[in-house]
Design a protein around this motif. Structure first.
Motif, short mmCIF file in Angstrom:
data_model
loop_
_atom_site.label_atom_id
_atom_site.label_comp_id
_atom_site.label_asym_id
_atom_site.label_seq_id
_atom_site.Cartn_x
_atom_site.Cartn_y
_atom_site.Cartn_z
N SER A 38 0.80 -1.23 0.00
CA SER A 38 0.00 0.00 0.00
C SER A 38 0.83 1.27 0.00
O SER A 38 0.29 2.36 -0.11
N HIS A 50 -5.89 -8.42 -1.99
CA HIS A 50 -4.62 -8.11 -1.33
C HIS A 50 -3.90 -9.38 -0.90
O HIS A 50 -4.46 -10.20 -0.16
N ALA A 73 -2.24 -7.38 11.36
CA ALA A 73 -1.94 -6.40 12.42
C ALA A 73 -1.97 -7.22 13.72
O ALA A 73 -2.48 -8.34 13.73
N GLY A 92 2.59 -11.84 8.38
CA GLY A 92 3.10 -12.00 7.02
C GLY A 92 3.10 -10.66 6.32
O GLY A 92 2.80 -9.63 6.92
N MET A 93 3.44 -10.69 5.06
CA MET A 93 3.53 -9.47 4.26
C MET A 93 3.19 -9.78 2.82
O MET A 93 3.40 -10.91 2.36
N THR A 94 2.75 -8.77 2.09
CA THR A 94 2.53 -8.92 0.66
C THR A 94 3.78 -9.53 0.01
O THR A 94 3.68 -10.41 -0.85
N THR A 97 12.27 -6.80 6.47
CA THR A 97 10.81 -6.66 6.50
C THR A 97 10.35 -5.28 6.94
O THR A 97 9.19 -4.94 6.76
N ASP A 123 10.08 -4.62 9.98
CA ASP A 123 9.52 -4.87 11.31
C ASP A 123 10.66 -5.06 12.31
O ASP A 123 11.74 -5.52 11.95
P1 ADP Z 1 0.75 -3.27 3.32
O1 ADP Z 1 0.48 -3.27 1.88
O2 ADP Z 1 -0.17 -2.49 4.18
O3 ADP Z 1 2.20 -3.10 3.66
P2 ADP Z 1 1.03 -5.97 4.20
O4 ADP Z 1 -0.04 -6.93 4.46
O5 ADP Z 1 2.08 -6.38 3.28
O6 ADP Z 1 0.29 -4.71 3.71
O7 ADP Z 1 1.67 -5.48 5.56
C1 ADP Z 1 2.68 -6.21 6.18
C2 ADP Z 1 2.97 -5.64 7.52
O8 ADP Z 1 1.84 -5.75 8.37
C3 ADP Z 1 4.05 -6.35 8.28
O9 ADP Z 1 5.33 -5.96 7.87
C4 ADP Z 1 3.76 -5.96 9.72
O10 ADP Z 1 4.26 -4.67 10.03
C5 ADP Z 1 2.25 -5.88 9.72
N1 ADP Z 1 1.70 -7.13 10.29
C6 ADP Z 1 1.22 -8.19 9.64
N2 ADP Z 1 0.78 -9.13 10.51
C7 ADP Z 1 1.01 -8.64 11.75
C8 ADP Z 1 0.80 -9.13 13.07
N3 ADP Z 1 0.23 -10.30 13.30
N4 ADP Z 1 1.18 -8.35 14.09
C9 ADP Z 1 1.75 -7.14 13.89
N5 ADP Z 1 1.97 -6.63 12.67
C10 ADP Z 1 1.60 -7.36 11.61
#
Ligand code: ADP
Length: 548
Positions: A186, A231, A305, A328-330, A418, A420
């Protein structure tokens, strides 16, 4: 010496062939507006996929072309997933919740040739059409009757594209490295970035998703996919469910409507469901206010999240649903970790086990992870050391699609950063403490905004909570807690801080609490921290002046 096994490519086409032969009677149910339900079988779905593939040919779609979708979770979107990818084109799912300028950027960046869209997006597409550079037209996911009035050139309806002739189609033999799908992150910083999945990564990822200690999907499951198909591949459910012949339930445009979700769970005897925390907070409030239950539901996978502790406890203790946290992540297709207890945890007390259950989860075979400090040194798995979380594996993105900016996240040593920040404990359970860009640094130490938010969300008077760091003359930054009150419960600053007192370290205590009507979310359901910083970045912290 080379092995002597067959070189059968791992392609999405093989999932379709296998499901059609082995599970023709498994069903796909899609919710439409006004309580309408569309139901059919995998057998019927894949027959229509062949008709659709022929329709794509008549539109001039060629291997490698990007074909966009702007659609909810429903059967036609499912058909597009297969018809586009299996004919060698790329299924580019677009998140309709993005800002219009981002949609334009994405359509042009991907050089989409056609757009398949839900009729409700006709006005949006009409508005954006003059800005689009590549698309030849729009196919609306409806029949002739539901066709919106529009002057978009080349607009037509999905059902007439399918036609009714005998459903044969010669699927091409694809190399497993052929691109299958495209999804943009996003783009909270800079432009959205394209993640280009291939057939191989998609098949391996779906295999992994089904494993018992991962999503544990089987033929007897009925899976409600509340994770959007627009997504990150709906967390692989459109591939993983056909792989095992699980029934698939798709909530259509009413994905965020708790009553629809509750009706679908009851009506279709759903056993497993997946979604982001905000969706489940909504469902929980609905169940509580109506006295309804979710008898058939065994498991709920929560990710995207951080899962609030209060949510996990409420579903487990009050509704008998096991809540599995995941991350996880995209860029990771999106599966990263899954919280499934291991035998090693049996020795822990119930309280300790609960603490581990709240972490994001443990490694899944196929994803390697490590945490590193600022100098790149690997940190120990002791549950205390926290650092930048890096991953690598066969379903992790190697580089972004046609990047137009520097891409430091893809490191020269082959690991993906990542963004994170996390700890990993001795049992291998990873816990996200923050997004690197959201970290609050107070007196040189990190405060986890996620942990603070979680603790605040446990208060019965809190509907939603977010924490941001504000500049502070003495400490560098201090946390501000932002709270949306739950309906009918009055909570004030003093009560909020008292609630937090035995739940977080004393120096993590927010310097102030601000009550607001709503907390903004991103297009993927996360708290929009950038927006919060814009709105409340100037909030005066009470002691900032005396402290300085
Ligand atoms: P975007 O397009 O909004 O980046 P993503 O789904 O790829 O969408 O976002 C990934 C991010 O979402 C991760 O790097 C992390 O920060 C957050 N995320 C995903 N799952 C969790 C979770 N269970 N707890 C905390 N953060 C999460």
């Amino acid at each position: 010496m080379q092995g002597l096994m067959m070189d059968t490519p791992l392609v999405v086409t093989s999932i379709m062939r296998f499901a059609e032969r082995n599970f023709p009677a498994s069903s796909i149910v899609s919710a439409g507006p006004n309580g309408a339900r569309h139901r059919y079988t995998y057998g019927q779905a894949f027959r229509r996929v062949r008709l659709l593939a022929r329709g794509l040919e008549t539109l001039g779609v060629r291997p490698g072309d990007r074909v966009a979708t702007l659609a909810w979770n429903d059967y036609r979107h499912f058909e597009l997933y297969y018809a586009i990818s299996c004919s060698g084109a790329v299924c580019h799912t677009i998140n309709p919740r993005l800002f219009p300028q981002q949609i334009t950027y994405i359509v042009n960046h991907a050089r989409d040739r056609w757009i398949f869209a839900d009729p409700m997006f006709a006005p949006l597409l009409e508005r954006l059409w003059p800005e689009f550079e590549g698309p030849k037209g729009v196919v609306f996911l409806t029949d002739g009757v539901g066709m919106p009035e529009t002057d978009i050139p080349g607009a037509r309806d999905f059902e007439s594209l399918l036609g009714t002739e005998a459903a044969e189609f010669a699927w091409p033999d694809l190399d497993e490295r052929t691109a299958s799908a495209l999804c943009y992150t996003s783009g909270t910083t800079g432009h959205p970035k394209g993640v280009l999945y291939d057939h191989r990564s998609t098949v391996i990822h779906a295999y992994a998703a089904c494993m018992p200690d991962v999503m544990c999907l089987g033929n007897r499951d009925t899976v409600l996919a509340v994770v959007p198909m627009f997504h990150a591949n709906a967390w692989s459910l459109p591939y993983a469910c056909p792989m095992v012949g699980a029934d698939l339930v798709l909530p259509g445009p009413l994905m965020g409507d708790p009553e629809t979700l509750s009706d679908l769970i009851d009506g279709e005897s759903v056993t497993v469901t997946m979604g982001v925390p905000t969706v489940w907070l909504g469902l929980l409030a609905f169940l509580r206010s109506t006295g309804r239950t979710v008898e058939s539901l065994q498991r709920m996978v929560v990710g995207g999240a951080a899962c609030p502790e209060s949510l996990m406890r409420a579903f487990r203790d009050d509704y008998g649903v096991e809540v599995q946290h995941s991350w996880g992540m995209t860029e990771m297709s999106p599966l990263g970790v899954m919280n499934t207890p291991t035998r090693a945890l049996d020795a822990l007390s119930r309280e300790e086990r609960d603490r581990v259950r709240l972490k994001q989860g443990r490694g899944v075979f196929g994803v390697e992870m490590r945490i590193v400090d600022d100098t790149g040194t690997k940190l120990p798995w002791d549950g205390v050391a926290s650092g930048a979380l890096q991953v690598r594996g066969p379903w992790v993105c190697r580089q972004y699609f046609d990047p137009d900016e520097d891409d430091p996240a893809h490191r020269p040593d082959g690991w993906f950063d990542t963004g994170d920040v996390a700890t990993i404990d001795e049992f291998g359970f990873m816990q996200i403490t923050d997004r690197a860009k959201d970290v609050i640094k107070s007196g040189g130490e990190w405060i986890s905004s996620i942990a603070l938010e979680n603790a605040a969300m446990g208060h019965p008077g809190v509907a939603e909570a977010a924490v941001i760091g504000l500049p502070h003359p003495k400490w560098g930054e201090r946390p501000l807690l932002i709270v949306v009150r739950a309906a009918g419960v009055s909570v004030e600053k003093a009560g909020m801080l008292e609630w937090l007192q035995d739940k977080v370290a004393a120096w993590w205590m927010p310097d102030d609490v601000r009550f607001v009507d709503r907390i903004p979310h991103t297009a993927t359901g996360k708290i929009a921290k950038t927006e919060l910083r814009r709105l409340y970045g100037n909030h005066p912290l009470p002691d900032a002046e005396e402290d300085s």
